[in-house]
Design a protein around this motif. Structure first.
Motif, short mmCIF file in Angstrom:
data_model
loop_
_atom_site.label_atom_id
_atom_site.label_comp_id
_atom_site.label_asym_id
_atom_site.label_seq_id
_atom_site.Cartn_x
_atom_site.Cartn_y
_atom_site.Cartn_z
N LYS A 94 36.29 54.46 24.18
CA LYS A 94 37.76 54.44 24.30
C LYS A 94 38.37 55.66 23.60
O LYS A 94 39.29 56.29 24.10
CB LYS A 94 38.33 53.16 23.70
CG LYS A 94 37.96 51.89 24.44
CD LYS A 94 38.48 50.67 23.68
CE LYS A 94 37.86 49.40 24.23
NZ LYS A 94 38.13 48.25 23.39
N ILE A 95 37.85 55.98 22.43
CA ILE A 95 38.37 57.11 21.67
C ILE A 95 38.13 58.42 22.41
O ILE A 95 38.98 59.31 22.41
CB ILE A 95 37.77 57.13 20.25
CG1 ILE A 95 38.38 55.98 19.45
CG2 ILE A 95 37.99 58.46 19.56
CD1 ILE A 95 37.79 55.76 18.10
N PHE A 96 36.96 58.55 23.07
CA PHE A 96 36.68 59.76 23.84
C PHE A 96 37.74 59.97 24.93
O PHE A 96 38.16 61.09 25.20
CB PHE A 96 35.29 59.72 24.47
CG PHE A 96 34.16 59.79 23.47
CD1 PHE A 96 34.24 60.61 22.35
CD2 PHE A 96 33.03 59.03 23.65
CE1 PHE A 96 33.20 60.67 21.43
CE2 PHE A 96 31.98 59.10 22.74
CZ PHE A 96 32.06 59.91 21.63
N VAL A 97 38.20 58.88 25.52
CA VAL A 97 39.23 58.96 26.55
C VAL A 97 40.60 59.24 25.91
O VAL A 97 41.32 60.15 26.33
CB VAL A 97 39.28 57.66 27.39
CG1 VAL A 97 40.48 57.66 28.32
CG2 VAL A 97 37.97 57.49 28.17
N GLU A 98 40.94 58.47 24.89
CA GLU A 98 42.26 58.59 24.25
C GLU A 98 42.45 59.93 23.54
O GLU A 98 43.57 60.41 23.40
CB GLU A 98 42.46 57.45 23.25
CG GLU A 98 42.54 56.09 23.90
CD GLU A 98 42.42 54.95 22.90
OE1 GLU A 98 42.31 55.21 21.68
OE2 GLU A 98 42.42 53.78 23.34
N HIS A 99 41.37 60.53 23.06
CA HIS A 99 41.46 61.78 22.29
C HIS A 99 40.75 62.94 23.01
O HIS A 99 40.26 63.86 22.36
CB HIS A 99 40.85 61.57 20.89
CG HIS A 99 41.60 60.60 20.05
ND1 HIS A 99 42.60 60.99 19.20
CD2 HIS A 99 41.51 59.26 19.96
CE1 HIS A 99 43.10 59.92 18.60
NE2 HIS A 99 42.45 58.86 19.04
N LYS A 100 40.76 62.88 24.33
CA LYS A 100 40.06 63.91 25.09
C LYS A 100 40.56 65.31 24.75
O LYS A 100 39.78 66.26 24.64
CB LYS A 100 40.18 63.66 26.59
CG LYS A 100 39.35 64.62 27.41
CD LYS A 100 39.30 64.25 28.86
CE LYS A 100 38.36 65.21 29.58
NZ LYS A 100 38.02 64.73 30.90
N ALA A 101 41.85 65.47 24.56
CA ALA A 101 42.42 66.79 24.24
C ALA A 101 41.85 67.32 22.92
O ALA A 101 41.56 68.52 22.80
CB ALA A 101 43.94 66.72 24.17
N GLU A 102 41.66 66.42 21.96
CA GLU A 102 41.10 66.85 20.67
C GLU A 102 39.63 67.26 20.80
O GLU A 102 39.19 68.23 20.19
CB GLU A 102 41.26 65.74 19.63
CG GLU A 102 42.71 65.54 19.22
CD GLU A 102 42.93 64.26 18.45
OE1 GLU A 102 43.41 63.30 19.07
OE2 GLU A 102 42.59 64.23 17.25
N PHE A 103 38.89 66.53 21.65
CA PHE A 103 37.49 66.89 21.86
C PHE A 103 37.39 68.19 22.67
O PHE A 103 36.49 69.00 22.44
CB PHE A 103 36.72 65.75 22.51
CG PHE A 103 36.40 64.65 21.55
CD1 PHE A 103 35.35 64.78 20.64
CD2 PHE A 103 37.15 63.48 21.51
CE1 PHE A 103 35.05 63.78 19.73
CE2 PHE A 103 36.86 62.47 20.61
CZ PHE A 103 35.81 62.63 19.72
N LYS A 104 38.31 68.39 23.59
CA LYS A 104 38.35 69.65 24.34
C LYS A 104 38.62 70.82 23.39
O LYS A 104 37.98 71.87 23.47
CB LYS A 104 39.42 69.59 25.43
CG LYS A 104 39.50 70.82 26.29
CD LYS A 104 40.57 70.66 27.36
CE LYS A 104 40.68 71.92 28.19
NZ LYS A 104 41.75 71.79 29.20
#
Length: 122
Positions: free
Chosen positions: A54-64
């Motif tokens: 869920k966090i990977f989806v919600e924080h995708k911009a941060e992981f990008k």
């Protein structure tokens, strides 16, 4: 691959800002890479896998942003040390083909021998 072209863009970015090739600061760039990893890790530490998804989806911009920062720093270090990044990546991929054979990876699922995986590193 276009990696060498991107490495040239990183070199140009640094050069036009007066950040010349100075290997004295590589230790700082390596530390910066660790800091970036810590920021990404802090989003998922101590969280079970389902919540991590869920966090990977919600924080995708941060992981990008994390991926972009890491790539920039890696290519900057490559530029500073006159390392051909495409060549380095191709050599690593060739090594990984030997270390992590397809059929064995399908069977063992990962490359950590200490946890029951397989790694043919010599």
């Amino acid at each position: 691959m276009e990696l060498n072209k991107i490495q040239e863009e990183v070199a140009n970015f640094n050069t036009i800002r007066g950040w010349e090739k100075d290997t004295r600061f590589i230790k700082d760039f390596l530390l910066n890479m660790c800091e970036e990893v810590g920021e990404a890790w802090s989003l998922i530490k101590w969280i079970d896998f389902e919540d991590q998804k869920k966090i990977f989806v919600e924080h995708k911009a941060e992981f990008k942003d994390f991926v972009g920062d890491q790539l920039f720093l890696i290519l900057k270090v490559a530029w500073l040390l006159d390392i051909n990044s495409e060549e380095a990546l191709k050599e690593t991929l060739a090594e990984y083909e030997t270390r992590f054979p397809v059929e064995k990876m399908k069977e063992f699922k990962h490359g950590n021998p200490l946890a029951g995986g397989i790694d043919n590193k010599k």
